[in-house]
Design a protein around this motif. Structure first.
Motif, PDB file in Angstrom:
ATOM      1  N   VAL A  11       4.442   2.269   2.261  1.00 45.92           N
ATOM      2  CA  VAL A  11       5.740   2.519   1.646  1.00 45.92           C
ATOM      3  C   VAL A  11       6.071   4.008   1.602  1.00 45.92           C
ATOM      4  CG1 VAL A  11       7.092   2.281  -0.478  1.00 45.92           C
ATOM      5  CG2 VAL A  11       5.615   0.416   0.281  1.00 45.92           C
ATOM      6  N   LEU A  12       5.147   4.809   1.115  1.00 41.40           N
ATOM      7  CA  LEU A  12       5.409   6.241   0.967  1.00 41.40           C
ATOM      8  C   LEU A  12       5.105   7.005   2.245  1.00 41.40           C
ATOM      9  CD1 LEU A  12       6.185   8.636  -0.808  1.00 41.40           C
ATOM     10  CD2 LEU A  12       3.814   8.696  -1.621  1.00 41.40           C
ATOM     11  N   GLY A  13       3.930   6.774   2.809  1.00 45.93           N
ATOM     12  CA  GLY A  13       3.536   7.476   4.019  1.00 45.93           C
ATOM     13  C   GLY A  13       2.676   8.692   3.699  1.00 45.93           C
ATOM     14  N   ARG A  14       1.717   8.952   4.571  1.00 46.46           N
ATOM     15  CA  ARG A  14       0.797  10.063   4.342  1.00 46.46           C
ATOM     16  C   ARG A  14       1.492  11.428   4.285  1.00 46.46           C
ATOM     17  NH1 ARG A  14      -4.623   9.988   4.747  1.00 46.46           N
ATOM     18  NH2 ARG A  14      -4.518   7.950   5.774  1.00 46.46           N
ATOM     19  N   PRO A  15       2.464  11.738   5.187  1.00 48.36           N
ATOM     20  CA  PRO A  15       3.092  13.073   5.107  1.00 48.36           C
ATOM     21  C   PRO A  15       3.741  13.352   3.757  1.00 48.36           C
ATOM     22  CG  PRO A  15       3.599  12.028   7.203  1.00 48.36           C
ATOM     23  CD  PRO A  15       2.954  10.985   6.350  1.00 48.36           C
ATOM     24  N   TYR A  16       4.457  12.375   3.196  1.00 47.54           N
ATOM     25  CA  TYR A  16       5.101  12.586   1.901  1.00 47.54           C
ATOM     26  C   TYR A  16       4.069  12.709   0.792  1.00 47.54           C
ATOM     27  CZ  TYR A  16       9.724  11.657   3.839  1.00 47.54           C
ATOM     28  OH  TYR A  16      10.889  11.740   4.558  1.00 47.54           O
ATOM     29  N   ALA A  17       2.991  11.929   0.876  1.00 51.12           N
ATOM     30  CA  ALA A  17       1.947  12.015  -0.141  1.00 51.12           C
ATOM     31  C   ALA A  17       1.254  13.376  -0.100  1.00 51.12           C
ATOM     32  CB  ALA A  17       0.929  10.893   0.059  1.00 51.12           C
ATOM     33  N   VAL A  18       0.927  13.847   1.098  1.00 52.84           N
ATOM     34  CA  VAL A  18       0.286  15.157   1.237  1.00 52.84           C
ATOM     35  C   VAL A  18       1.216  16.261   0.737  1.00 52.84           C
ATOM     36  CG1 VAL A  18      -0.570  16.840   2.902  1.00 52.84           C
ATOM     37  CG2 VAL A  18      -1.225  14.432   3.114  1.00 52.84           C
ATOM     38  N   PHE A  19       2.495  16.153   1.060  1.00 51.87           N
ATOM     39  CA  PHE A  19       3.463  17.146   0.599  1.00 51.87           C
ATOM     40  C   PHE A  19       3.527  17.184  -0.923  1.00 51.87           C
ATOM     41  CE2 PHE A  19       7.828  17.757  -0.949  1.00 51.87           C
ATOM     42  CZ  PHE A  19       8.020  19.083  -0.588  1.00 51.87           C
ATOM     43  N   ALA A  20       3.569  16.006  -1.569  1.00 53.82           N
ATOM     44  CA  ALA A  20       3.652  15.957  -3.021  1.00 53.82           C
ATOM     45  C   ALA A  20       2.415  16.571  -3.666  1.00 53.82           C
ATOM     46  CB  ALA A  20       3.834  14.524  -3.498  1.00 53.82           C
ATOM     47  N   VAL A  21       1.234  16.238  -3.144  1.00 56.35           N
ATOM     48  CA  VAL A  21      -0.009  16.771  -3.700  1.00 56.35           C
ATOM     49  C   VAL A  21      -0.099  18.283  -3.484  1.00 56.35           C
ATOM     50  CG1 VAL A  21      -2.526  16.725  -3.501  1.00 56.35           C
ATOM     51  CG2 VAL A  21      -1.232  14.585  -3.477  1.00 56.35           C
ATOM     52  N   GLY A  68       0.823  -1.201   0.000  1.00 53.31           N
ATOM     53  CA  GLY A  68       0.000   0.000   0.000  1.00 53.31           C
ATOM     54  C   GLY A  68       0.858   1.253   0.000  1.00 53.31           C
ATOM     55  N   TRP A  69       0.336   2.309  -0.607  1.00 50.45           N
ATOM     56  CA  TRP A  69       1.131   3.536  -0.684  1.00 50.45           C
ATOM     57  C   TRP A  69       1.365   4.142   0.696  1.00 50.45           C
ATOM     58  CZ3 TRP A  69      -0.849   8.045   1.233  1.00 50.45           C
ATOM     59  CH2 TRP A  69      -2.234   8.116   1.410  1.00 50.45           C
ATOM     60  N   GLN A  70       0.430   3.939   1.611  1.00 48.85           N
ATOM     61  CA  GLN A  70       0.623   4.497   2.946  1.00 48.85           C
ATOM     62  C   GLN A  70       1.746   3.780   3.683  1.00 48.85           C
ATOM     63  OE1 GLN A  70      -2.831   5.805   5.310  1.00 48.85           O
ATOM     64  NE2 GLN A  70      -4.126   4.906   3.724  1.00 48.85           N
ATOM     65  N   LEU A  93       5.389   5.452  -9.466  1.00 44.70           N
ATOM     66  CA  LEU A  93       5.082   5.044  -8.096  1.00 44.70           C
ATOM     67  C   LEU A  93       4.315   3.727  -8.094  1.00 44.70           C
ATOM     68  CD1 LEU A  93       5.261   5.780  -5.118  1.00 44.70           C
ATOM     69  CD2 LEU A  93       3.136   7.075  -5.368  1.00 44.70           C
ATOM     70  N   ARG A  94       3.436   3.550  -9.049  1.00 41.28           N
ATOM     71  CA  ARG A  94       2.720   2.284  -9.154  1.00 41.28           C
ATOM     72  C   ARG A  94       3.697   1.127  -9.402  1.00 41.28           C
ATOM     73  NH1 ARG A  94       0.673  -0.981 -13.110  1.00 41.28           N
ATOM     74  NH2 ARG A  94      -1.265  -2.111 -12.597  1.00 41.28           N
ATOM     75  N   GLN A  95       4.713   1.373 -10.239  1.00 37.48           N
ATOM     76  CA  GLN A  95       5.714   0.343 -10.471  1.00 37.48           C
ATOM     77  C   GLN A  95       6.466   0.004  -9.190  1.00 37.48           C
ATOM     78  OE1 GLN A  95       8.118   1.891 -13.748  1.00 37.48           O
ATOM     79  NE2 GLN A  95       7.184   0.395 -15.112  1.00 37.48           N
ATOM     80  N   VAL A  96       6.830   1.016  -8.437  1.00 37.67           N
ATOM     81  CA  VAL A  96       7.566   0.782  -7.184  1.00 37.67           C
ATOM     82  C   VAL A  96       6.734  -0.062  -6.223  1.00 37.67           C
ATOM     83  CG1 VAL A  96       8.489   1.918  -5.122  1.00 37.67           C
ATOM     84  CG2 VAL A  96       8.977   2.856  -7.383  1.00 37.67           C
ATOM     85  N   LEU A  97       5.440   0.198  -6.168  1.00 36.13           N
ATOM     86  CA  LEU A  97       4.586  -0.486  -5.205  1.00 36.13           C
ATOM     87  C   LEU A  97       4.231  -1.911  -5.629  1.00 36.13           C
ATOM     88  CD1 LEU A  97       2.103   2.407  -4.321  1.00 36.13           C
ATOM     89  CD2 LEU A  97       4.104   1.660  -3.028  1.00 36.13           C
TER      90      LEU A  97
END
Length: 258
Positions: A117-127, A113-115, A170-174
């Protein structure tokens, strides 16, 4: 293989808490590809920034139309995004070849799941960074300066490509199957996933596009905002790095909840 055979691999293991693990040819090969890809990626971005700046500032001569300049700048953006996608494909392809050469592979479910591997803080920052650059470009489109409007159009084209490219990579990484032959190499595999995912959402292109293109004959608030996106973004990213778990800890947690 001795611990001194690959000093960079040994340092990578120590940095991520795998101090008792031995460097292996598999890990050394995967890390070498990523180091080369990172170097090529930095060179690619620097080349784009120089070429785009020269093209935009020189205006390609007095007789060149704004449409032709927009086409040339858009071509640079497309070339950059294509190069970044090819680098990501190169890494994934190298991992697939390394996995195919293993005598046995650790069974591991695909699809982190993206949460995790990536984490919510990094996802929110990117968006948030993407949305800020997008709103800035849209807000200057009504301005009468043709150079500024052309620059905003390039920013919008670049943001659309950057967003699509980030999501696909990112989909490939996951979802890419794990390349591992034991528990240690499986942990290293997840650590590399976390590192790759965080690198993907570091918005180097999103930061640089507005600063390069959002200027013209008119000067206004957009110039300050375009330049200010960079230090504000860097400060926010540094704060996230400080307040969130490191790569190794995040990878181990992802393995627990898989």
């Amino acid at each position: 293989m001795s611990q001194t055979a690959h000093p960079e691999t040994r340092q990578w293991l120590d940095r991520h808490g795998l101090t008792e693990a031995e460097p292996t040819p598999l890990l050394a090969a995967r890390l070498a590809v990523r180091r080369q890809a990172n170097s090529y990626g930095s060179l690619l971005l620097a080349t784009f920034m120089i070429g785009a700046s020269l093209t935009h500032v020189s205006r390609l001569g007095d007789g060149t139309s704004a449409e032709f300049r927009l086409l040339a700048l858009s071509a640079l953006v497309v070339a950059l995004l294509t190069g970044q996608w090819l680098l990501g494909w190169w890494i994934r392809r190298a991992d697939q070849r390394a996995g195919a050469a293993l005598p046995r592979r650790v069974a591991h479910p695909v699809g982190f799941g993206w949460q995790a591997v990536l984490g919510r803080p990094y996802a929110v920052f990117a968006v948030a960074t993407f949305a800020g650059a997008l709103l800035l470009a849209l807000s200057v489109l009504p301005i009468s300066d043709p150079d500024l409007r052309a620059g905003a159009a390039v920013v919008l084209i670049g943001l659309a490509g950057a967003g699509a490219g980030t999501i696909l990579q990112l989909r490939q990484v996951l979802t890419t199957p794990a390349v591992a032959e034991d528990e240690v190499s499986l942990t290293a595999d997840v650590i590399m996933r976390v590192s790759d995912a965080r690198a993907l959402v570091t918005p180097s292109l999103v930061w640089t596009l507005p600063a390069i293109f959002l200027y013209g004959e008119s000067l206004g608030w957009w110039n300050a905002v375009a330049i200010g996106l960079v230090p504000v973004g860097v400060a926010a990213l540094a704060l996230i790095h400080r307040r969130t778990a490191g790569v190794g800890a995040t990878a181990r947690q992802a393995m627990i909840v898989r």
